[in-house]
Design an enzyme around this catalytic site. Structure first.
Site, short mmCIF file in Angstrom:
data_model
loop_
_atom_site.label_atom_id
_atom_site.label_comp_id
_atom_site.label_asym_id
_atom_site.label_seq_id
_atom_site.Cartn_x
_atom_site.Cartn_y
_atom_site.Cartn_z
N PRO A 107 0.66 2.25 -0.51
CA PRO A 107 0.76 1.22 -1.26
C PRO A 107 -0.32 0.44 -1.08
O PRO A 107 -0.12 -0.69 -1.92
CB PRO A 107 2.25 0.80 -0.88
CG PRO A 107 2.13 1.01 0.74
CD PRO A 107 1.61 2.27 0.88
N LYS A 117 -4.57 -0.37 3.51
CA LYS A 117 -5.82 0.23 3.85
C LYS A 117 -6.77 -0.13 2.65
O LYS A 117 -8.08 -0.43 2.98
CB LYS A 117 -6.06 1.53 4.16
CG LYS A 117 -5.17 1.65 5.46
CD LYS A 117 -5.15 3.06 6.17
CE LYS A 117 -3.85 3.22 6.90
NZ LYS A 117 -2.64 3.10 6.50
N GLU A 138 -4.39 7.94 -5.88
CA GLU A 138 -3.01 8.16 -5.33
C GLU A 138 -2.36 9.31 -6.28
O GLU A 138 -2.31 9.18 -7.48
CB GLU A 138 -2.29 6.86 -5.23
CG GLU A 138 -0.81 6.94 -4.98
CD GLU A 138 -0.09 7.67 -3.87
OE1 GLU A 138 -0.65 7.47 -2.95
OE2 GLU A 138 0.57 8.48 -3.80
N GLY A 173 -5.86 14.34 -4.40
CA GLY A 173 -6.97 14.19 -3.65
C GLY A 173 -7.69 15.52 -3.66
O GLY A 173 -9.25 15.31 -3.49
N CYS A 187 -0.18 8.67 10.26
CA CYS A 187 0.85 7.87 11.36
C CYS A 187 2.05 8.90 11.84
O CYS A 187 3.05 8.58 11.91
CB CYS A 187 1.61 6.94 10.31
SG CYS A 187 2.57 7.57 9.07
N1 SAM Z 1 -3.04 4.69 2.76
C1 SAM Z 1 -1.90 4.36 2.26
C2 SAM Z 1 -1.77 2.73 2.80
O1 SAM Z 1 -2.34 2.51 3.89
O2 SAM Z 1 -1.19 1.81 2.37
C3 SAM Z 1 -1.02 4.99 2.72
C4 SAM Z 1 -1.09 6.39 2.31
S1 SAM Z 1 0.55 7.59 2.56
C5 SAM Z 1 0.34 7.81 4.32
C6 SAM Z 1 -0.15 8.95 2.14
C7 SAM Z 1 -0.16 8.83 0.36
O3 SAM Z 1 -0.47 10.07 -0.16
C8 SAM Z 1 1.27 8.84 -0.12
O4 SAM Z 1 1.24 7.60 -1.05
C9 SAM Z 1 1.54 9.94 -1.14
O5 SAM Z 1 2.22 9.54 -2.47
C10 SAM Z 1 -0.01 10.26 -1.25
N2 SAM Z 1 -0.16 11.57 -1.57
C11 SAM Z 1 0.53 13.09 -1.20
N3 SAM Z 1 -0.02 14.33 -1.72
C12 SAM Z 1 -1.36 13.60 -2.09
C13 SAM Z 1 -2.47 14.35 -2.77
N4 SAM Z 1 -2.41 15.66 -2.74
N5 SAM Z 1 -3.44 13.82 -3.22
C14 SAM Z 1 -3.53 12.24 -3.05
N6 SAM Z 1 -2.39 11.69 -2.55
C15 SAM Z 1 -1.48 12.13 -2.04
#
Ligand code: SAM
Length: 480
Positions: A130, A133, A151, A179, A249
């Site tokens: 969300p 970072k 995202e 990503g 995390c």
């Molecule tokens: N960095 C964020 C923060 O600090 O607020 C938290 C990120 S969370 C750990 C991981 C995020 O990766 C989620 O929002 C998820 O929807 C997204 N996600 C999942 N698979 C992904 C992919 N293949 N490429 C990019 N984002 C992805």
């Protein structure tokens, strides 16, 4: 707090990592303790001394987070403790972000020792929503350079967008891809990459007691496979000499050390580990033999986290793949339009256009794009770039809400300071009636020196210009 579910299979898995029975017991004990509340001050909107002074007046007790100078554990007076922090005037005004202390580590590790905008002007946050970072990085970059926040999930992208606007981030371009595409679509395009990977969330059990409920080895291996793909992409998206931070995390070796080590084994000549042992006083407690930080919840009384920092030492290009660029509906603003907008901003608010941004037009809207983005325009599809600055109408221009939030602090005229009661009415979408007529015309509404939005002075009234989707019924809490 609900008791966390900690499956026996999970305990069997972590026991050897923790070393001995006593540490295992401490680990379980900490998993069962409520998490300390922490916040990060948004220096794009308020200085640290101003925030701490304000917090003191509220009776808020702040304890510094050792690894992040803007981070604090927060204790509010007993009568406020149960009131949602997200309903406070300070939160809504973007003065802080509610962020778990250990989650502040990855951006600090990414930018530590890098000299601001000269070395780091293009940063990628590959899994951004969300936005804790992203907003931290944007503030650390002082809204300069370019921060690409990617995202995959559409619903989470909306939350990210709202966070960016509330915090006044202007140097961000959002994108909505897996990503995995970056390594081939923008090869060696970034000075720094943060991969805060999707993970099993084993470290989050203090916040979410059910985080481990569906824990399984199989799920962990599936996630590790995705993490390795994302790491490979992050590596290829990074320029030689650039820095890559991998974080999660979660606590398992499979999703952490093994993911980083897989990348190192794949490109042994092109990567080195940069130890995080000296990142802050006490980091040695969490450091692994490789130089990564493996933060168990009991070490700093926080959530569990993992952070590794690598530097790319040699170029490794892969054949580029066909990109999905889509249409690019913006054109650079004409000289005359730019002059007119500058004149409007100067006359109405005493504002000047930020130097590091370029003005683009789409229909009646004018946008400020971070200038490092220009090189990639039309080559990559971004969802939302920079901020919408003004909208043209028949009589001239109108500043947007998001630009008011981001730029309002610099305004020298047209400011109107709201009282706490007026702020509450403003967020409830009401017009404000005042005894002494306000300056007439467009007004930047401020609260404790932070821009919160726009209004219009009409006789004894301030017409409310808060966007309808931001109107809220509830009362504000926590002011003096
Ligand atoms: N960095 C964020 C923060 O600090 O607020 C938290 C990120 S969370 C750990 C991981 C995020 O990766 C989620 O929002 C998820 O929807 C997204 N996600 C999942 N698979 C992904 C992919 N293949 N490429 C990019 N984002 C992805």
């Amino acid at each position: 707090m609900q008791h966390p579910v900690i499956p026996q299979a999970y305990l069997d898995k972590v026991t050897p990592l923790l070393g001995d029975e006593a540490t295992l017991r401490t680990f379980i004990d900490y998993c069962q303790r409520p998490l300390r509340r922490s916040i990060r001050v948004n220096t794009l909107k308020i200085t640290l001394p101003d925030f701490t002074e304000r917090a003191q007046k509220q009776g808020w007790q702040l304890e510094a987070v050792p690894w992040c100078k803007e981070g604090f554990w927060l204790q509010r007076p007993a009568e406020q403790e149960n009131l949602p922090l997200g309903n406070t005037a300070e939160f809504l005004a973007g003065m802080f972000y509610i962020q778990e202390a250990s989650s502040m580590l990855p951006p600090v590790a990414l930018l530590a020792g890098e000299s601001g905008t000269t070395d780091i002007s293009r940063v990628l946050d590959m899994a951004a929503a969300p936005g804790s970072k992203t907003t931290q990085l944007s503030a650390s970059m002082n809204n300069q350079g370019l921060l690409v926040a990617n995202e995959l999930s559409s619903s989470r992208l909306k939350v990210l967008n709202a966070s960016l606007q509330r915090m006044g981030a202007m140097n961000v371009a959002m994108s909505h891809f897996e990503g995995q595409v970056f390594g081939q679509w923008l090869p060696e395009g970034f000075d720094a990459v943060l991969l805060d990977a999707p993970c099993g969330g084993e470290g989050t059990v203090r916040k979410d007691p059910l985080a481990l409920q569906n824990w399984s080895e199989a799920a962990l291996h599936k996630l590790a496979a995705v993490q390795k793909e994302l790491m490979d992409s992050a590596f290829h998206a990074l320029r030689p000499g650039g820095v890559l931070v991998y974080s999660t995390c979660t606590l398992s070796v499979e999703e952490n050390q093994q993911v980083v080590n897989a990348l190192l084994n794949r490109y042994p000549q092109a990567l080195v580990v940069e130890s995080l042992a000296g990142l802050f006083d006490g980091a040695d407690k969490a450091v692994t033999p490789e130089g990564y930080l493996h933060v168990w919840p009991q070490l700093f009384d926080s959530e569990g986290f993992f952070v590794a920092r690598l530097r790319k030492t040699q170029s490794r290009l892969r054949p580029e793949r066909q990109k999905r660029t889509g249409k690019f509906p913006y054109v650079p603003a004409a000289r005359q339009q730019t002059d007119e907008i500058c004149h409007y901003l100067q006359r109405t608010f005493g504002l000047v256009l930020p130097e590091q941004h370029r003005l683009f037009k789409r229909d009646n809207d004018f946008w400020l794009f971070p200038s490092p983005l220009l090189e990639w325009m039309g080559q990559f599809r971004f969802d939302r770039m920079g901020i919408k600055l003004v909208t043209a109408h028949r009589q001239g221009f109108r500043l947007t809400h998001e630009a008011a939030i981001a730029l309002g602090k610099q305004a020298v005229t047209g400011r109107y300071e709201l009282s706490p009661e007026q702020l509450e009415s403003y967020y409830q979408g009401k017009d404000l009636f005042v005894e002494v007529p306000p300056p007439q015309g467009e007004l930047l509404l401020m609260f404790a020196g932070c821009a919160v939005g726009l209004g219009k002075g009409l006789n004894n009234r301030i017409k409310n210009s808060l966007p309808r989707d931001l109107v809220r019924d509830g009362r504000l809490v926590g002011w003096v």
